[in-house]
Scaffold this active site. Sequence first.
Site, PDB file in Angstrom:
ATOM      1  N   ASP A 148     -26.527   1.548  50.052  1.00  0.00           N
ATOM      2  CA  ASP A 148     -27.972   1.414  49.898  1.00  0.00           C
ATOM      3  C   ASP A 148     -28.698   1.486  51.247  1.00  0.00           C
ATOM      4  O   ASP A 148     -28.080   1.655  52.307  1.00  0.00           O
ATOM      5  CB  ASP A 148     -28.281   0.102  49.177  1.00  0.00           C
ATOM      6  CG  ASP A 148     -29.410   0.201  48.169  1.00  0.00           C
ATOM      7  OD1 ASP A 148     -30.259   1.116  48.310  1.00  0.00           O
ATOM      8  OD2 ASP A 148     -29.453  -0.620  47.236  1.00  0.00           O
ATOM      9  N   ASP A 184     -36.003   9.220  50.364  1.00  0.00           N
ATOM     10  CA  ASP A 184     -37.078   9.043  51.344  1.00  0.00           C
ATOM     11  C   ASP A 184     -36.937   9.952  52.558  1.00  0.00           C
ATOM     12  O   ASP A 184     -37.924  10.271  53.233  1.00  0.00           O
ATOM     13  CB  ASP A 184     -37.134   7.584  51.816  1.00  0.00           C
ATOM     14  CG  ASP A 184     -37.718   6.653  50.765  1.00  0.00           C
ATOM     15  OD1 ASP A 184     -38.146   7.149  49.708  1.00  0.00           O
ATOM     16  OD2 ASP A 184     -37.739   5.434  51.004  1.00  0.00           O
ATOM     17  N   ASN A 185     -35.699  10.333  52.854  1.00  0.00           N
ATOM     18  CA  ASN A 185     -35.431  11.120  54.062  1.00  0.00           C
ATOM     19  C   ASN A 185     -34.889  12.511  53.738  1.00  0.00           C
ATOM     20  O   ASN A 185     -34.155  13.099  54.535  1.00  0.00           O
ATOM     21  CB  ASN A 185     -34.444  10.358  54.962  1.00  0.00           C
ATOM     22  CG  ASN A 185     -34.980   9.015  55.406  1.00  0.00           C
ATOM     23  OD1 ASN A 185     -35.725   8.912  56.361  1.00  0.00           O
ATOM     24  ND2 ASN A 185     -34.593   7.960  54.678  1.00  0.00           N
ATOM     25  N   ASP A 203     -35.895   3.656  42.379  1.00  0.00           N
ATOM     26  CA  ASP A 203     -35.139   3.123  41.248  1.00  0.00           C
ATOM     27  C   ASP A 203     -35.744   3.537  39.910  1.00  0.00           C
ATOM     28  O   ASP A 203     -36.965   3.601  39.745  1.00  0.00           O
ATOM     29  CB  ASP A 203     -35.117   1.596  41.300  1.00  0.00           C
ATOM     30  CG  ASP A 203     -34.223   1.076  42.413  1.00  0.00           C
ATOM     31  OD1 ASP A 203     -33.554   1.889  43.072  1.00  0.00           O
ATOM     32  OD2 ASP A 203     -34.206  -0.147  42.624  1.00  0.00           O
TER      33      ASP A 203
END
Length: 401
Positions: A148, A184-185, A203
Site C-alpha cells: 500500500d 496517483d502516480n 478504493d
Amino acid sequence: MKKILIVAMITVFALGAKAQKFEGLADTPPMGWNSWNKFACDVTEDLIKETADAMVSSGMKDAGYEYIVIDDCWHGERDSLGFIQADPARFPSGIKALADYVHSKGLKFGIYSDAGWQTCGGRPGSRGREYQDAMTYASWGVDYLKYDWCNTEGLKAEGAYLTMRDALYEAGRPIVLSICEWGDNDPWDWAEPIGHLWRTTGDIYNCFDCEEDHGTWSSWGVLQIIDMHPGIRSAAGPGHWNDPDMMEVGNGMTVNEDRAHFALWAMQAAPLIAGNDIRNMSPETLEILTNKDVIAIDQDTLGVQGYKHIDEEDYEVWVKPLAGGDVAICFLNRTEEAMDITFDWATNKLVDPDFGHTTDFAQSRYDIYNVWTHKKAGNTKKALKASLPGRDVLMLRLSKK
C-alpha cells in the site's frame, strides 16, 4: 530462525545479484480473496482458516481462485531486532503456521504491507525495513504481497516499489507484487517491470453508481471506477495487469448489479479478488463468482483488456478480443430502468484501437453463446434484439463458424 534470516540477508547482499520481478507468476489475472472489503481490521487466524476452508468447499478453488490474502491490521510490533511479528492475540499460532494451513488446502497465501512508516490502519509499515520484511515473508511462505501507499511522505512511488521488488527477488521466494498506490502516480507508465498488478483508482465502495466522500479522498462505485483512466488498456497484458480494485460482489448490491460488476471486471482482464464473506454466500453470489464462462473470458490467454465500442451515456458496449479469434461482447445498461436494445452485427465492425484486432461481421458469421444462461443464442447473421434489465449486462462469447 532470526539469526538464519540475518545471515541470509548478508549473503544475498554480498552476492549482489541483479534483482528483477519474478516472471511467470501472473500470466493471467490473479484470482483469490482479500479480507479488507468485508472485514477491514477485524481479521483473525480463525477467519483466515475458515475462509480457506470455504474457498475449497464452495467450489471457488475449482473455479480458479487460489490466493487467500490478509489485508491490513494483522501486524503486531517489531521485535528487538526489527523483525515484524503478527498480533499475538489475533494470530496466536503465527503467520508461518497460518500460511502452512492455507497451503495444505492447495491454495496460496498473501499478506499486506505498506511503503510508508505505517500502514493505512496505523500498523508498522515497511519503509526502511524492505529487505528485512521480504526475508521474513519468504520464510513464512508468503506467495502474494499487497503493498500500500499510506504515510509515504517524501517518497517517490516508482523508487519505493522498485526497492520492494528488489527485496522480494533477493529473498528468493517467488512472490506476486500487487502495487497499491491508487493510480496517483500513473503506474501504468512505469510498473510493468516492477509489479504483477497495479491499482488504477482509489478504493472501491459497495455501490454501483456513487461516490463516498471521506473529505480528503473518496471511495468509488463500480461505474465510477470503470469510467476512470480510459486510455491505459495498452499497459496491461500477461504478467502485468491494470487492477480496478477488489470486488464487492456479495456485499449488498443487487444481483443485477453484482452480475454487471463481475462481468465488467472480466471484460477488463482485471484481477478477480473476491471481497465478501465467502463462508456465508447466497446461492446467487456463489453462482456469479464461480461462473466459469465469465471467468474464462477474464483468464483468456491472449491477455487483452476490453475496450468500449459504444458509449451512449446510459448504454455501453464493451468488446474483448480472445485467443483463437473468439470475441467477448458485453452490453451494459447503466440506468435503473430496463431498456430494449438492437445491435446490427453487419454494421458494427469491431476495431481494437490499441492492439489491431478486427472483427468484421459483414464478412464472417459468428456463433453466439450467452455466458450467463450457458446456452447458444443463434449467430450474427441477423441483428441482436434484447431487453436489458436495469443495471445489468448481456454478455456473449462469439466464435467464428
